[in-house]
Design a protein around this motif. Structure first.
Motif, PDB file in Angstrom:
ATOM      1  N   ARG A  35       0.820  -1.219   0.000  1.00 35.86           N
ATOM      2  CA  ARG A  35       0.000   0.000   0.000  1.00 35.86           C
ATOM      3  C   ARG A  35       0.851   1.265   0.000  1.00 35.86           C
ATOM      4  NH1 ARG A  35      -1.601   3.113   4.401  1.00 35.86           N
ATOM      5  NH2 ARG A  35      -3.610   4.198   4.252  1.00 35.86           N
ATOM      6  N   ALA A  36       1.893   1.272   0.808  1.00 39.48           N
ATOM      7  CA  ALA A  36       2.741   2.462   0.887  1.00 39.48           C
ATOM      8  C   ALA A  36       3.472   2.690  -0.433  1.00 39.48           C
ATOM      9  CB  ALA A  36       3.738   2.326   2.034  1.00 39.48           C
ATOM     10  N   VAL A  37       3.980   1.603  -1.029  1.00 38.60           N
ATOM     11  CA  VAL A  37       4.670   1.726  -2.314  1.00 38.60           C
ATOM     12  C   VAL A  37       3.711   2.294  -3.363  1.00 38.60           C
ATOM     13  CG1 VAL A  37       5.675   0.403  -4.221  1.00 38.60           C
ATOM     14  CG2 VAL A  37       6.365  -0.089  -1.852  1.00 38.60           C
ATOM     15  N   VAL A  38       2.519   1.712  -3.430  1.00 41.10           N
ATOM     16  CA  VAL A  38       1.561   2.116  -4.465  1.00 41.10           C
ATOM     17  C   VAL A  38       1.147   3.576  -4.291  1.00 41.10           C
ATOM     18  CG1 VAL A  38      -0.785   1.760  -5.351  1.00 41.10           C
ATOM     19  CG2 VAL A  38       0.696  -0.223  -4.861  1.00 41.10           C
ATOM     20  N   ARG A  39       0.774   3.938  -3.076  1.00 40.02           N
ATOM     21  CA  ARG A  39       0.249   5.297  -2.906  1.00 40.02           C
ATOM     22  C   ARG A  39       1.341   6.360  -2.994  1.00 40.02           C
ATOM     23  NH1 ARG A  39      -4.948   4.630   1.159  1.00 40.02           N
ATOM     24  NH2 ARG A  39      -6.127   3.325  -0.298  1.00 40.02           N
ATOM     25  N   THR A  40       2.545   6.031  -2.550  1.00 38.98           N
ATOM     26  CA  THR A  40       3.634   7.000  -2.710  1.00 38.98           C
ATOM     27  C   THR A  40       3.923   7.198  -4.199  1.00 38.98           C
ATOM     28  OG1 THR A  40       4.570   6.274  -0.603  1.00 38.98           O
ATOM     29  CG2 THR A  40       6.018   7.540  -2.049  1.00 38.98           C
ATOM     30  N   ALA A  41       3.956   6.094  -4.938  1.00 41.30           N
ATOM     31  CA  ALA A  41       4.227   6.194  -6.375  1.00 41.30           C
ATOM     32  C   ALA A  41       3.124   6.974  -7.084  1.00 41.30           C
ATOM     33  CB  ALA A  41       4.370   4.806  -6.979  1.00 41.30           C
TER      34      ALA A  41
END
Lengths: 321, 321, 321, 321
Positions: D21-27
């Protein structure tokens, strides 16, 4: 019976999801097609249907809330709205409907039954205030949530010599508060069904102090009088030994993973609801009576009131000594 | 050093018990005698000591609160009270003291140190507002409790298309709220360190609605402005898509079984406190710095303020999208 | 009736502590004196009594296990041992006895009754294999523990496309396994009451795979045949789609905080046991029948067998699709 | 950098989902497009990509396992497989890759880096055996699961005067067992790094008995020698005071809701991984060092070994007295 619809309505209760799962899979087992109504009675009026297959209800056994969403509908009390719901059900080719919800939702189910929809209700409400079943889906999970919370409060209460006033849900029914009081070792339980005085509460707290307890817990239903706010402000002036704190448990009582008991109850009631419809029964609600799942007329459910077993009230006091 | 005393003071925090256990058993391992002070600084003034053996701290690893009880003492700010505490410690033959507690308690420990008592402090406070340690005993358990509660709220929020304003502890520090906001997927976090407007909160809720979320969660520290009550009443008038509910988590945040992290932290800090006293260090507080347990002067702890890491604030917003 | 003794015997079950608490406080309410027997029937033979006051049972509502300890006694089957127990009860001035335990313990209670001791039994056993009660103390907590464990296994099973064989307690009764299977969404349940073939299990796993599930769960009671070890080694050779893993849940099923349900059941049964003795009843066991607490002759309890409700078996299969 | 891929590999660990989730939303926040690789390195070889938007990772913060699934790939050690992966990444237009997984997965990430893929690793492994980070994603949740289980075992152990041998995961690393031993109050901890004799274990159990404890707990890592099975059979012959039971915790240690700590760690590491790629860093793994998130060369991660802090071993023994 070829197409079955299932919906959740009213306030949500943990266990609605396992119940939806049981309805869907039992119906699929009888080779029916299943539609979910999204958003309670308002969704029904708008014709908000979604097809539900076996995989759509996979992995929801352990999820709180309801994947079909829900709402308290004021509109649905109006005849035109019920008429519209009927039209939507027909348009979607629905042969029968399962309504999972509280007392108001069962009355909604009755209204549809009276308009000719083959309907069976399933009782789900953490308040346990529905006539015709020993217990509703959601009550057991809510009790476990309350008990966990009070266990936590007791840790801090004991460490500080404090008395806690804990408010549970229950505007009109003291069921949750009464059971929670017994099983969390409360000194006293305040419920809408029995009026108490500020003095009696103060006395109970003082008694606990004198018995050498390191804390006191008072559990009060939302609808009890006097309210926890009134109690807190008045008792703080008196000399009861402990200092006072208030905790309002609020909506956490509605959420959380369904307990083992609620998953089983929801599975049994959901399964039976579909079987009853197949057997040609309609206008009934499934309920638990002792070990058996029974069918009760929705007309009785709508008109009669569930009584609180008062022997628990004395037990709460005896066990608190 | 023959006799060690240990006490808990200020607000309780989960993990105080494992810390008491570590202090007692480490001291026994060095063949000291251990006395527990019952009831915080007020108990110290009254000379309320109890001997603690290895079995007395058996089975407390998993218990919330503190078996030694605690209290916020106003009296102890007075010189005569500190003088009295000194007299009691001498009368009981205490050679050194471990004080487990929050910022106020560390200031109390400093006062005793300045009067000549060999003292080491251990930071325990769910607010995580103490200078000199990365994290205090109790924070991790409190965060887990908050996260569990918000997970429950999300179940019911999603089922009803609701926005929840959730108030956590934290009068002056937003640490708990900020961390809890990130890890529970909150739309926005309100903390005392940063002022927010009602409009900004309404906007965050509306954004969540427009993105297609089925719920919105706003986490607010107790000391944040505007308060959750103000927010709820004002936002309810606006058109934000979701209906609003408020939940004040309250004292459940202080209770509960200490988490794995808190048990380990408490064990490490308690062990090190005793070792430091044996090594002749005094007037310090043990703290966690990265992987290491360090000693910080109580004078620094008392006079300096822990800063909130503000990069978390942006992370909370980014991850909520 | 002036002096009451209370004991726990056989395997422990969560909820024994709330039951002890209810017995003690109800008896104190009737102004009796209460003695606890420490260590089950062996403790009784040795005359290991301890006085129990209201504070001694404070704070035990939420604790697993039994503060009175317990043991499976082989000695007590011998007449001389029963004679010795009788002598100890008389020497301690005990007027009546409450025995909390499983099937073997109820037979022990019957033996004492036959020797003239006024005795009432309370059923506590996670296996739920006692005639005369719908459910025993401890079953609900054990089910919740099992369900939590299987929910965890499913997380990892889904992530890896695995099938898990999960062994629950139950040498002779499949109750726990069957209920756990339904509420944890198992593909198939293996119980001692119904023999299954390796092929049937392999088929169920393969079916789950073909239906597009990301995992399969098989729940097996300890006493089921073939055993999980046999199944694992044989199925691993077949082509079932998933790779296989075995988990034996073991003794964690006996421990843990009693659930809300178990606390209430234990409180009700413990309270009623004391009331029955006061009313002059003896040689009975209290049990739950629907909503009511009833009394059943210990002779019936000892000689009859509880049947497993087989409709659940089909439900498990239907709901797994 | 326009398109980012993210994958999980190796054994699953709780917290992988919050990290995804963190990877996706940061990207997404940097206006990248994100692809998820389904099924670990084997999925990468097959080009099994799925687009991930903000809503796709909604509601996964609290879910164990990994929505992207994972597997231990033997194939990926082969150059042709790595070549194929490279081809698939190019074909899908992937500009950079985040690999979330254990030690083997970081070596896989290094292989891709050496073939020119811009890659950043994130350490996730309940064994905590990866060089370059204080702690991996999943360890804290696993410790909480173990501690909860041992707390349950202690309830039943105390009630029966039993000693439990509890086996945790950890073939080559004793980290989990050692930490779990300290925080669950074990008498002794057996780890692969330190050989112990049957006699030493028997002695530790006997010492606990003599000190008046009502139970003894020995925690052993899977890879410790002698094994729990060997210990149980041999010690049962000796006179140690307690009767012996074995519990193998198994795969429940991999599952469960990520703890607060793991959610935060996963969010921080996932966020930083994306930022590093944007800053032009590659061939590194993000790690926690004290309070900071750092970047370590994958070459170092692959070639160096994490040391177990041995001071914990003595602490475990001291605190068990």
């Amino acid at each position: 019976m070829r197409t079955l619809a299932v919906m959740t309505a009213g306030g949500d209760a943990p266990g609605m999801n396992p119940c939806i799962r049981a309805v869907v899979r039992t119906a699929l087992n009888y080779e029916m097609k299943v539609l979910g109504v999204v958003g309670g009675f308002d969704g029904l009026i708008r014709g908000n249907f979604t097809p539900l297959g076996a995989r759509d209800v996979g992995g929801i056994l352990q999820r709180g809330g309801t994947i079909l969403q829900t709402a308290r509908s004021k509109t649905f009390l109006e005849p035109f709205a019920q008429q519209e719901a009927l039209r939507q059900l027909n348009a979607a080719g629905v042969d029968a409907l399962v309504v999972i919800g509280g007392g108001g939702s069962q009355r909604g189910a009755l209204a549809l039954h009276q308009r000719g929809v083959p309907v069976v209700g399933v009782p789900a409400s953490i308040d346990n205030d529905i006539y015709g079943t020993d217990i509703c889906i959601g009550v057991d999970t809510a009790l476990n949530t309350i008990v966990d919370a009070i266990d936590k409060l007791r840790d801090t209460a004991s460490s500080h010599n404090r008395a806690f006033l804990v408010e549970t849900m229950g505007h009109e029914s003291g069921y949750l508060a009464l059971q929670a009081g017994i099983i969390s070792g409360a000194e006293l339980v305040l419920i809408p069904e029995i009026e108490t005085s500020v003095e009696a509460v103060a006395q109970a707290i003082q008694d606990a102090y004198r018995r050498g307890k390191t804390h006191a817990i008072i559990v009060a239903a939302e609808g009890a009088r006097p309210s926890v706010a009134q109690l807190a402000s008045q008792i703080d002036e008196m000399e009861v030994g402990f200092t006072m704190r208030v905790t309002i448990l609020g909506h956490i009582q509605r959420g959380g993973k369904p307990s083992a008991f609620d998953r089983l109850l929801a599975s049994r009631l959901g399964t039976r609801a579909v079987e009853l419809l197949r057997e040609g029964r309609r206008g009934v609600m499934v309920g638990l009576s002792g070990r058996e799942v029974v069918a009760v007329d929705l007309a009785d459910v709508a008109s009669r009131k569930r009584e609180l077993p008062m022997e628990y009230y004395q037990m709460a006091i005896t066990l608190a000594r």
